[in-house]
Design an enzyme around this catalytic site. Structure first.
Site, short mmCIF file in Angstrom:
data_model
loop_
_atom_site.label_atom_id
_atom_site.label_comp_id
_atom_site.label_asym_id
_atom_site.label_seq_id
_atom_site.Cartn_x
_atom_site.Cartn_y
_atom_site.Cartn_z
N CYS A 133 9.39 -9.55 67.87
CA CYS A 133 8.11 -9.95 67.29
C CYS A 133 7.76 -11.38 67.73
O CYS A 133 7.32 -11.58 68.85
CB CYS A 133 8.15 -9.77 65.78
SG CYS A 133 6.52 -9.60 65.06
N HIS B 122 9.79 -4.55 65.28
CA HIS B 122 11.07 -4.99 64.70
C HIS B 122 12.06 -3.83 64.76
O HIS B 122 12.31 -3.17 63.74
CB HIS B 122 10.87 -5.41 63.24
CG HIS B 122 10.20 -6.72 63.08
ND1 HIS B 122 10.86 -7.91 63.20
CD2 HIS B 122 8.92 -7.03 62.81
CE1 HIS B 122 10.01 -8.91 63.01
NE2 HIS B 122 8.81 -8.40 62.78
N GLU C 213 15.09 -3.78 64.68
CA GLU C 213 16.24 -3.98 63.78
C GLU C 213 16.03 -3.26 62.44
O GLU C 213 16.98 -2.91 61.75
CB GLU C 213 16.51 -5.48 63.56
CG GLU C 213 15.50 -6.25 62.72
CD GLU C 213 14.28 -6.76 63.49
OE1 GLU C 213 14.03 -6.24 64.60
OE2 GLU C 213 13.58 -7.66 62.98
N1 GLN Z 1 4.01 -14.94 63.01
C1 GLN Z 1 3.85 -13.89 63.97
C2 GLN Z 1 2.70 -12.97 63.62
O1 GLN Z 1 2.26 -12.92 62.49
C3 GLN Z 1 5.13 -13.11 64.14
C4 GLN Z 1 5.52 -12.33 62.93
C5 GLN Z 1 6.92 -11.81 62.98
O2 GLN Z 1 7.74 -12.28 63.78
N2 GLN Z 1 7.25 -10.88 62.13
O3 GLN Z 1 2.19 -12.27 64.44
#
Ligand code: GLN
Length: 545
Positions: free
Chosen positions: A383, A509, A511
């Site tokens: 992400c 994600h 994970e």
């Molecule tokens: N802050 C970033 C976004 O909102 C990444 C979010 C995250 O890593 N879950 O897109």
């Protein structure tokens, strides 16, 4: 058969691992072929965990159905190897908001609305609704918090009442300190905890004792005396190499057999193949053949719970690859200077940059990503870790000097990562990110991304507001960055890769979907690449050649 219930309550203090005990009970019943589901009660007044700071509350876990839930759901899923749903999370916030909106609609006209019976009835109603619609053989309910707290007292009262209507087994997790000076397991705190539970009208059927070592017979006998339990119903939950051992330890002590008896569950044949598969996977964590150092770069690394799923996904991949994973937690804000000291990461076999929000530590992450890319260190960006992989590439390879995400610099000339128009209009913060399971199309067959998943259409969970800005796709592509996966409609970038070495960034994600019995493919691929690089036998090959 009507649903039966197991209620897990914790005494004395938090952090004893109630989630792991609950998950172990689920797993043991699952081995026996019973259909099980967890339910988690949380007393906080947030509607869900989505607006909480991972620094204080640990990781926010996301389910397929877009629910943002307590991190215990991560443990349940990792043990059960099943996708769960948001209705299984019952918070104080959900209960109070439902009750006040019903009150405004006039559903209680003329009545005083009270914790007992209105709130407690509502809890039982929700539990029974889950039982009716999903028809589990057993619902295993974890009551968040500690017995004696104000926050969870109405949940505990509801559970007392639940037992008047249904078959319920109460499991009390307690703590037995081991005083080194007298070399003795002390039972007094557990006795006091028990007294509080009895005051609430609940007599536990099982006492599970968190200890540093196994429970001594004399300790069990003492506890039996104070709890009116047979010593067989008093079990230990000692320090173990890995939490995945706990179902096996509880099985050794007969918890599954005694629970089945207590709840009078119909006899079923235990799936011994499943048990031995679990045992094998656990065995590979305890006795691995090799070891790798993996840097996990984040901005909340002093609070390890913030990255629980990343840590577990690495352990799952390590078990699959029979390799011990030594995690080196790297706080990105320590790498913010113009020329950081990288000596603490120079023996690293792989790097993971985790998800996160807010500006602190971002420049440190970008420095570390550059360090990994230039050394062909296997890299996985999750992400935010993918977004910054794109930013680093734009800055250092494409000459876009102040490239950034508009989350961190709204005045950047090159907003390589930006908000989509619909996100710009979002006013309410709760539950409005791009959330939950999203389909993704892998478009490059010759890529590590495809090697990991071995198919074109995949699905992973998401939790973010910002996206790769397609305005820069051509420019980054022309300098070698590979765009290996997109959303189904091909509008949003989901996966990128470095042209040389092993480096995958994903907007998702993965994970959050990793389990001991089905590890996240990208993590397994990362560990494989790290193994190759570590053994020095083979440089991680260049996919394009
Ligand atoms: N802050 C970033 C976004 O909102 C990444 C979010 C995250 O890593 N879950 O897109």
């Amino acid at each position: 058969m009507s649903t039966k219930y197991v209620v897990v309550l914790g005494s004395l203090m938090s952090g004893l691992g109630k989630g792991v005990v609950t998950s172990s009970i689920l797993k043991l019943l699952d081995f026996h072929g019973y259909k099980v589901l967890p339910v988690k009660f949380d007393g906080y007044l947030n509607y869900d965990a989505g607006t909480m700071n991972p620094f204080q509350h640990g990781e926010v876990f996301v389910l397929d159905d877009k629910s943002e839930v307590d991190m215990d759901f991560g443990i349940y899923e990792r043990f059960l190897n099943k996708n769960l749903t948001g209705d299984l999370s019952i918070t104080g916030g959900k209960l109070f908001s439902a009750i006040t909106s019903k009150e405004r609609q006039g559903s209680y006209l003329g009545e005083d609305i009270q914790i007992i019976p209105h709130l407690t009835d509502d809890i039982i109603r929700r539990i029974e609704a889950i039982a009716r619609s999903r028809k589990p053989d057993v619902l295993v309910i974890e009551v968040g918090g500690t017995v004696g707290d104000i926050e969870n007292s109405y949940f505990i009262e509801a559970m007392r009442q639940l037992a008047l209507r249904h078959d319920v087994a109460f499991v009390n997790l307690t703590y037995i300190p081991n005083l080194a000076a007298v070399s003795e397991q002390k039972t007094k705190p557990a006795q006091i905890g028990l007294r509080l539970l009895l005051q609430a009208g609940i007599r536990p059927d099982f006492l599970i004792c968190r200890t540093s070592t196994k429970l001594l017979e004399a300790t069990k006998e003492k506890l039996a005396l104070f709890s009116n339990l047979k010593t067989d119903n008093i079990m230990d939950d000692p320090d173990l190499t890995t939490l995945y051992q706990l179902p096996l330890r509880l099985k050794e002590q007969g918890l599954d057999r005694l629970l089945i008896k207590k709840l009078d569950l119909p006899k079923k044949k235990e799936d011994m193949r499943k048990v031995s598969e679990w045992r094998n996977r656990v065995g590979r964590i305890i006795n691995p053949t090799g070891g790798l150092n993996v840097a996990v770069v984040g901005k909340y690394t002093s609070m390890r719970d913030s990255y629980a799923s990343v840590k577990e996904a690495l352990i799952h991949a390590g078990s699959a690859e029979n390799t011990q994973i030594n995690i080196r937690w790297v706080e990105s804000s320590d790498y913010e200077s113009k020329s950081p000291d990288y000596s603490k990461v120079d023996d690293i076999d792989a790097m993971v940059v985790t998800g996160g929000f807010g500006k602190r530590g971002i420049e440190g992450m970008i420095n570390l990503i550059r360090y990994a890319r230039e050394r062909r260190m296997p890299y996985l960006g999750l992400c935010l870790g993918m977004q910054l992989m794109a930013v680093e590439y734009a800055r250092n390879i494409c000459g876009m000097e102040d490239a950034n995400s508009s989350e961190f610099n709204g005045n950047s000339k090159y907003k390589v990562i930006d908000l989509l128009p619909w996100q710009k209009r979002v006013r309410n913060k709760g539950g409005t990110m791009r959330l939950g399971a999203q389909e993704c199309r892998i478009v490059e067959r010759k890529s590590y991304t495809f090697d990991a998943y071995k198919k074109n259409m995949i699905s992973e969970r998401h939790r973010h507001r910002y996206e790769f800005n397609n305005k820069y796709l051509k420019a980054l592509k022309s300098k070698g960055l590979r765009f290996t996966g997109f959303t189904r409609d091909r509008k949003l970038v989901e996966f990128i890769e470095w042209p040389q070495g092993f480096g995958i960034g994903t907007q998702s994600h993965p994970e959050l979907r990793s389990r001991l019995e089905s590890p996240a493919p990208t993590f397994v691929e990362l560990v494989r690449a790290a193994k190759k690089r570590h053994s020095g036998l083979m440089q991680v090959e260049n996919k394009l050649k």
